[in-house]
Enzyme design. Structure first.
Site, mmCIF file in Angstrom:
data_model
loop_
_atom_site.group_PDB
_atom_site.id
_atom_site.type_symbol
_atom_site.label_atom_id
_atom_site.label_comp_id
_atom_site.label_asym_id
_atom_site.label_seq_id
_atom_site.Cartn_x
_atom_site.Cartn_y
_atom_site.Cartn_z
ATOM 1 N N ASP A 90 0.800 -1.225 0.000
ATOM 2 C CA ASP A 90 0.000 0.000 0.000
ATOM 3 C C ASP A 90 0.834 1.276 0.000
ATOM 4 O O ASP A 90 0.290 2.372 0.215
ATOM 5 C CB ASP A 90 -0.983 -0.001 1.172
ATOM 6 C CG ASP A 90 -2.232 -0.803 0.835
ATOM 7 O OD1 ASP A 90 -2.554 -0.921 -0.356
ATOM 8 O OD2 ASP A 90 -2.875 -1.305 1.770
ATOM 9 N N ASP A 148 -6.912 -4.790 -4.199
ATOM 10 C CA ASP A 148 -6.577 -3.412 -3.814
ATOM 11 C C ASP A 148 -5.269 -2.933 -4.466
ATOM 12 O O ASP A 148 -5.089 -1.744 -4.736
ATOM 13 C CB ASP A 148 -6.418 -3.282 -2.288
ATOM 14 C CG ASP A 148 -7.419 -4.106 -1.503
ATOM 15 O OD1 ASP A 148 -7.797 -5.189 -1.972
ATOM 16 O OD2 ASP A 148 -7.804 -3.686 -0.405
HETATM 17 N N1 GLY Z 1 -7.118 -1.730 1.194
HETATM 18 C C1 GLY Z 1 -7.889 -2.209 2.291
HETATM 19 C C2 GLY Z 1 -9.307 -1.843 2.201
HETATM 20 O O1 GLY Z 1 -9.797 -1.430 1.170
HETATM 21 O O2 GLY Z 1 -9.967 -1.948 3.222
#
Ligand code: GLY
Length: 369
Positions: A90, A148
């Site tokens: 992330d 994600d």
């Molecule tokens: N990337 C984690 C979520 O969308 O909760």
């Protein structure tokens, strides 16, 4: 709340940001509890969204106070790199709305260095055998990839363009192809977690992740795919990514309830009593505006219209503009229903993508993601 103009909505957002600026600027927030945003360490994956909101407001208003408030976040986040190995895939969510946008707007060389450093870290998570970017750090999840991640690929495309080194782009494309092959189903629904054998690269399992279960359709995951695939098209010009984005967008739209705001999963046994996820709605709307930009005006209109319907429903039915006690901008977001975490709260990324979507409707072109 009755119908506001888009400009009025931005003004309401600005009031909200001004009211909460001192508090939110002193912490890395994720979700609200009793209307107040929580405080996390800067290595938490959501730490980029508040500064991202500030950079968008700076672009929309030209007011230096937003730039000044956003200025230090890339340094604060980077500092934790040097202390502990707590970062993961992330870094795109964290460095695109801090270091990279700061560099694009101001030319700050330290911000550029931080963005390239984060891209190197992300590229280092690529599994060559399975052609995926590893999501999380736990040793039992070495072969796990999640939808994600496609929102983090823009960091790699940016790094290639900025450095002249195509390796970052090659990794982003390889991962994006894996998304099309292994995550997006024939009907346009999307898996949250795909588990690969990290040695052989073969798919060994599907995991429901933050969705209802294997085979389900976690609405925020669909939103990440809509937006992430549209970004891949913008960076490569390869039409298969735009087609993938549109396929998921059509599915997303077909699943919407009457008020156009997604439930947290599109394949629940029953929606009765189930929470919505306004963050999925906001992200999908902003992603649909990207699709519209990639198509001719006429072809794109359907996605622009859907984005508007969603953003107006969020404003009219789920905004906190008349609730001064709430720090969040959108109510009724769901972080992780199976984990019983953050249900019917405000989520900082929901607020971010709402602001982004409204700003795009007002003509803002410089996408952060
Ligand atoms: N990337 C984690 C979520 O969308 O909760």
């Amino acid at each position: 709340m009755g119908r506001l103009s888009i400009q009025d909505i931005l003004e309401e957002i600005e009031k909200k940001i001004n009211t909460n600026m001192d508090d939110l600027n002193a912490k890395a927030s994720h979700m609200t509890k009793d209307g107040v945003y929580d405080c996390n360490s800067y290595d938490w994956w959501t730490s980029g969204f508040w500064p991202g909101m500030l950079w968008v407001m700076y672009e929309m208003t030209g007011k230096d106070k937003y730039k000044n408030a956003a200025w230090d976040f890339d340094e604060k986040i980077e500092t934790l790199y040097l202390l502990e190995n707590r970062f993961h895939h992330d870094v795109g969510f964290q460095f695109l709305p801090t270091a990279v946008i700061k560099y694009k707007i101001t030319g700050d060389e330290d911000a550029r260095r931080r963005g390239l450093f984060a891209a190197n870290f992300l590229a280092g998570r690529f599994n060559i055998a399975g052609k995926f970017i590893r999501a999380w750090n736990q040793v039992d999840k070495i072969g796990w990839s999640i939808i994600d991640t496609c929102m983090n690929l823009s960091l790699l495309f940016w790094a290639s363009a900025e450095s002249g080194d195509p390796r970052f782009k090659h990794i982003a494309v390889a991962h994006a192809d894996t998304v099309i092959r292994d995550f997006i189903r024939e009907d346009g629904s999307v898996k949250h977690v795909v588990c690969f054998d990290p040695e052989t690269g073969e798919v060994v399992d599907e995991n429901g992740g933050q969705g209802y279960g294997p085979g389900s359709s976690w609405s925020r995951g669909q939103a990440w795919a809509i937006y992430g695939m549209a970004n891949c098209y913008k960076s490569t010009g390869d039409i298969k990514y735009l087609k993938a984005s549109i396929k998921v967008a059509k599915y997303f739209i077909s699943c919407l309830p009457e008020d156009n705001i997604a439930y947290w999963d599109f394949r629940l046994p029953s929606n009765i009593g189930e929470p919505r996820d306004t963050s999925a709605a906001a992200c999908a709307a902003s992603g649909m505006l990207e699709i519209a930009e990639c198509l001719s005006k006429e072809e794109g209109l359907i996605y622009k219209n859907w984005a508007e319907k969603i953003l107006f429903s969020l404003t009219e039915n789920y905004s906190t503009f008349n609730k001064p006690e709430e720090e969040g901008i959108l109510t009724s977001a769901t972080s992780n229903k199976p984990g019983n975490v953050g249900i019917n709260v405000s989520l900082i990324y929901g607020d971010y993508f709402f602001i982004e979507g409204i700003s795009k409707l007002l003509g803002w072109k410089r996408s952060i993601f």
